[in-house]
Design a protein around this motif. Structure first.
Motif, short mmCIF file in Angstrom:
data_model
loop_
_atom_site.label_atom_id
_atom_site.label_comp_id
_atom_site.label_asym_id
_atom_site.label_seq_id
_atom_site.Cartn_x
_atom_site.Cartn_y
_atom_site.Cartn_z
N SER A 54 0.86 -1.19 0.00
CA SER A 54 0.00 0.00 0.00
C SER A 54 0.89 1.24 0.00
O SER A 54 1.96 1.25 0.62
CB SER A 54 -0.90 0.05 1.23
N ASP A 103 -9.02 8.39 -7.75
CA ASP A 103 -8.93 6.94 -7.95
C ASP A 103 -8.37 6.21 -6.72
O ASP A 103 -8.28 4.99 -6.70
CB ASP A 103 -8.07 6.63 -9.17
N ALA A 104 -8.02 6.95 -5.68
CA ALA A 104 -7.47 6.33 -4.47
C ALA A 104 -8.59 5.68 -3.65
O ALA A 104 -9.73 6.12 -3.69
CB ALA A 104 -6.74 7.37 -3.62
N ARG A 105 -8.23 4.65 -2.89
CA ARG A 105 -9.20 3.95 -2.05
C ARG A 105 -9.69 4.87 -0.93
O ARG A 105 -10.87 4.92 -0.63
CB ARG A 105 -8.53 2.69 -1.48
N HIS A 106 -8.77 5.60 -0.31
CA HIS A 106 -9.12 6.47 0.82
C HIS A 106 -8.32 7.77 0.77
O HIS A 106 -7.16 7.76 0.39
CB HIS A 106 -8.81 5.78 2.16
N GLU A 161 -11.92 4.11 6.30
CA GLU A 161 -11.03 3.18 7.00
C GLU A 161 -11.71 2.82 8.33
O GLU A 161 -12.59 3.55 8.80
CB GLU A 161 -9.66 3.84 7.29
N ARG A 171 -4.42 7.00 0.30
CA ARG A 171 -3.97 5.61 0.35
C ARG A 171 -4.36 4.86 -0.92
O ARG A 171 -5.52 4.85 -1.32
CB ARG A 171 -4.60 4.88 1.54
N TYR A 172 -3.34 4.27 -1.52
CA TYR A 172 -3.58 3.34 -2.63
C TYR A 172 -3.37 1.95 -2.07
O TYR A 172 -2.27 1.60 -1.64
CB TYR A 172 -2.62 3.63 -3.79
N PHE A 173 -4.44 1.15 -2.06
CA PHE A 173 -4.42 -0.19 -1.48
C PHE A 173 -3.57 -1.12 -2.32
O PHE A 173 -3.68 -1.16 -3.55
CB PHE A 173 -5.86 -0.70 -1.38
N LYS A 202 -4.03 -6.67 3.45
CA LYS A 202 -4.65 -5.96 4.57
C LYS A 202 -3.60 -5.69 5.65
O LYS A 202 -2.76 -6.53 5.95
CB LYS A 202 -5.81 -6.77 5.15
#
Length: 196
Positions: A19, A47-50, A71, A98-100, A104
């Protein structure tokens, strides 16, 4: 009242188990300005997850807010705000994109990653001491110009606006701590009327 903030925007990047966490820190003077920075970053990295964030405003550090932006609760916004507090900063916003990476991180991993990303952005910047400023606005007759200018040329006083006519208007900026002293000095000049 003196406080510490960042001199200019700064950035930090950390990678954790594939990540990528990109942190953007910026000096701001209001919650609205902080939200505008967050919106710009969220738009740029749509386009980032968060896009998680926190800000602290005011010399008294009384206005603050943080967001985990999807999150798990308490894993992003609070650690970012925690770094702002650790460095004793205010009038600052930090957004972490954050780019996943497919792995996890778990609650403790997320907390550590957001904390480290925020710290990296702060450490990449320059922390400066700033004095809380005040403005004094007043009107005066043209005949009082010399007396007004004598006070306005006082140590730490900066003229930010002035209009000269039969009736004149001036706004000065100075340290908040010095405002009562200079307000009384200006008010003591014959014909000066302080505007609240």
């Amino acid at each position: 009242m003196k406080y510490q903030t960042l001199a200019a925007p700064s950035e930090g990047i950390i990678r954790e188990k594939m990540s990528k966490f990109m942190a953007f820190a910026a000096p701001v003077d209001s919650a609205e300005a902080a939200r505008a920075v967050i919106a710009r970053i969220a738009n740029e990295y749509h386009d980032a997850r968060h896009v998680c964030w926190a800000y602290m405003i005011g010399a008294d550090r009384a206005t603050f807010l943080s967001s985990d932006n999807g999150e798990p609760s308490g894993t992003a916004g609070k650690p970012i705000l925690g770094q702002i507090n650790s460095f004793g900063l205010t009038n600052v916003v930090i957004a972490v994109v954050r780019y996943f990476g497919g792995i996890k991180l778990g609650t403790s991993g997320l907390i550590a990653a957001y904390r480290e990303a925020a710290r990296a952005a702060i450490e990449a910047g320059e922390i400066i001491d700033v004095h809380e400023m005040a403005h004094i606005e007043f009107t005066f007759p043209y005949l009082a110009m010399n007396d007004v200018m004598r006070v306005a040329k006082g140590d730490g006083v900066r003229i930010v606006a002035q209009e000269f006519d039969n009736s004149c208007r001036m706004t000065v900026e100075l340290r908040l701590d010095d405002a009562p002293l200079f307000t009384s000095r200006f008010a003591a000049v014959d014909g000066v009327s302080i505007i609240d």
